[in-house]
Design a protein around this motif. Structure first.
Motif, PDB file in Angstrom:
ATOM      1  N   ALA A  38       0.699  -1.165  -0.055  1.00  0.00           N
ATOM      2  CA  ALA A  38       0.126  -0.009   0.067  1.00  0.00           C
ATOM      3  C   ALA A  38       0.875   1.209  -0.076  1.00  0.00           C
ATOM      4  O   ALA A  38       0.486   2.158  -0.677  1.00  0.00           O
ATOM      5  CB  ALA A  38      -0.913  -0.075   1.078  1.00  0.00           C
ATOM      6  N   THR A  39       2.054   1.256   0.606  1.00  0.00           N
ATOM      7  CA  THR A  39       2.928   2.312   0.676  1.00  0.00           C
ATOM      8  C   THR A  39       3.452   2.687  -0.463  1.00  0.00           C
ATOM      9  O   THR A  39       3.488   3.762  -1.100  1.00  0.00           O
ATOM     10  CB  THR A  39       4.188   2.234   1.781  1.00  0.00           C
ATOM     11  OG1 THR A  39       3.495   2.094   3.011  1.00  0.00           O
ATOM     12  CG2 THR A  39       4.915   3.224   1.991  1.00  0.00           C
ATOM     13  N   TYR A  41       2.102   1.743  -3.440  1.00  0.00           N
ATOM     14  CA  TYR A  41       0.866   2.179  -4.257  1.00  0.00           C
ATOM     15  C   TYR A  41       0.823   3.668  -4.068  1.00  0.00           C
ATOM     16  O   TYR A  41       0.435   4.449  -4.937  1.00  0.00           O
ATOM     17  CB  TYR A  41      -0.424   1.612  -3.811  1.00  0.00           C
ATOM     18  CG  TYR A  41      -0.491   0.138  -4.369  1.00  0.00           C
ATOM     19  CD1 TYR A  41       0.033  -0.232  -5.494  1.00  0.00           C
ATOM     20  CD2 TYR A  41      -1.079  -0.885  -3.529  1.00  0.00           C
ATOM     21  CE1 TYR A  41      -0.066  -1.537  -6.066  1.00  0.00           C
ATOM     22  CE2 TYR A  41      -1.400  -2.201  -3.796  1.00  0.00           C
ATOM     23  CZ  TYR A  41      -0.822  -2.513  -5.044  1.00  0.00           C
ATOM     24  OH  TYR A  41      -0.957  -3.701  -5.566  1.00  0.00           O
ATOM     25  N   TYR A  42       0.844   4.129  -2.793  1.00  0.00           N
ATOM     26  CA  TYR A  42       0.951   5.617  -2.677  1.00  0.00           C
ATOM     27  C   TYR A  42       1.778   6.326  -3.162  1.00  0.00           C
ATOM     28  O   TYR A  42       1.744   7.594  -3.741  1.00  0.00           O
ATOM     29  CB  TYR A  42       0.766   5.975  -1.062  1.00  0.00           C
ATOM     30  CG  TYR A  42       0.497   7.314  -0.595  1.00  0.00           C
ATOM     31  CD1 TYR A  42      -0.741   7.857  -0.196  1.00  0.00           C
ATOM     32  CD2 TYR A  42       1.292   8.192  -0.369  1.00  0.00           C
ATOM     33  CE1 TYR A  42      -0.710   9.168   0.014  1.00  0.00           C
ATOM     34  CE2 TYR A  42       1.452   9.492  -0.234  1.00  0.00           C
ATOM     35  CZ  TYR A  42       0.198   9.936   0.348  1.00  0.00           C
ATOM     36  OH  TYR A  42      -0.174  11.249   0.449  1.00  0.00           O
ATOM     37  N   ALA A  64      -3.646   2.375  -2.214  1.00  0.00           N
ATOM     38  CA  ALA A  64      -3.035   2.655  -1.079  1.00  0.00           C
ATOM     39  C   ALA A  64      -4.049   2.915   0.103  1.00  0.00           C
ATOM     40  O   ALA A  64      -3.383   2.866   1.422  1.00  0.00           O
ATOM     41  CB  ALA A  64      -2.486   4.278  -1.283  1.00  0.00           C
ATOM     42  N   ALA A  74      -4.852   9.024   1.902  1.00  0.00           N
ATOM     43  CA  ALA A  74      -5.102   8.790   0.631  1.00  0.00           C
ATOM     44  C   ALA A  74      -6.379   8.795   0.030  1.00  0.00           C
ATOM     45  O   ALA A  74      -6.914   9.168  -1.135  1.00  0.00           O
ATOM     46  CB  ALA A  74      -4.626   7.164   0.617  1.00  0.00           C
TER      47      ALA A  74
END
Length: 213
Positions: A38-39, A41-42, A64, A74
């Motif tokens: 997720a990090t 993705y961010y 994210a 997000a």
């Protein structure tokens, strides 16, 4: 002794490889992997936002949001990406969802007022900006945006009135000169230098101006 240690190490390596090959995970490992993903993705979403690919940015901000530590940040960036992509319906929906969590957030309300104006719902946008200015009479950016909206909507008299409020409260505002030129085109005999007596601020505003002990 060395032979025993050697066999023990081989056993550990074999066990580790076996777990990996059978798809078994260490307790908590999956959560850590998802958080790290997720990090990433961010970070990707931020990159797309920087190069103004707002549609792609929105896709990755949604991914994210799987990280609970990044969720709200997000979420807000997702709403902003929709607005910048001019995907007004999704932007309004997402900002309203955020307002359900934080109903007093002026930034979210201002964003919705901006989107309303950009969609062409000028009357509704004007009402929203007026309400926001009642709550935040000394917000320079908000007042500046309101004057700009009124000018672009051709509301000359209202724009003129708000222009002088902006000039009185924020005489160093960088947009005053530009607003004056625009108002000269839509308001007969407009004079940016004339003296205008503004109505006194409401009692609540007077109290907010009093120096704190």
């Amino acid at each position: 002794m060395r032979r025993i240690l050697h066999i023990f190490l081989l056993f550990l390596i074999f066990s580790f490889v076996s777990c990996a090959s059978t798809g078994l995970r260490i307790p908590g490992e999956e959560k850590i992997i998802l958080k790290n993903l997720a990090t990433e993705y961010y970070t990707v979403a931020e990159g797309y936002l920087e190069i103004k690919n707002y549609t792609k940015a929105a896709e990755y901000y949604k991914l994210a949001m799987r990280n609970e530590d990044l969720y709200l940040t997000a979420y807000y960036k997702l709403a902003r990406s929709y607005a910048l992509a001019k995907n007004w319906d999704e932007a309004v929906k997402t900002y309203n969802e955020l307002l359900e969590r934080d109903g007093d957030n002026t930034l979210l309300k201002t964003s919705l007022a901006y989107i309303t104006a950009m969609r062409g719902d000028v009357d509704d946008a004007i009402v929203q900006y007026r309400d926001l200015l009642k709550e935040n009479p000394y917000d320079e950016n908000l007042l500046e945006s309101f004057v700009s909206l009124l000018i672009n909507a051709g509301r000359g008299e209202d724009a003129e009135e708000s222009f002088f409020v902006l000039k009185e409260k924020f005489p160093d505002n960088k947009q005053l000169s530009s607003f004056a030129q625009q108002l000269a085109d839509i308001v007969d005999n407009f004079d940016a230098d004339k003296k205008v007596e503004l109505p006194p601020p409401p009692e609540d505003d007077k109290k907010s101006e009093e120096p704190k002990p």
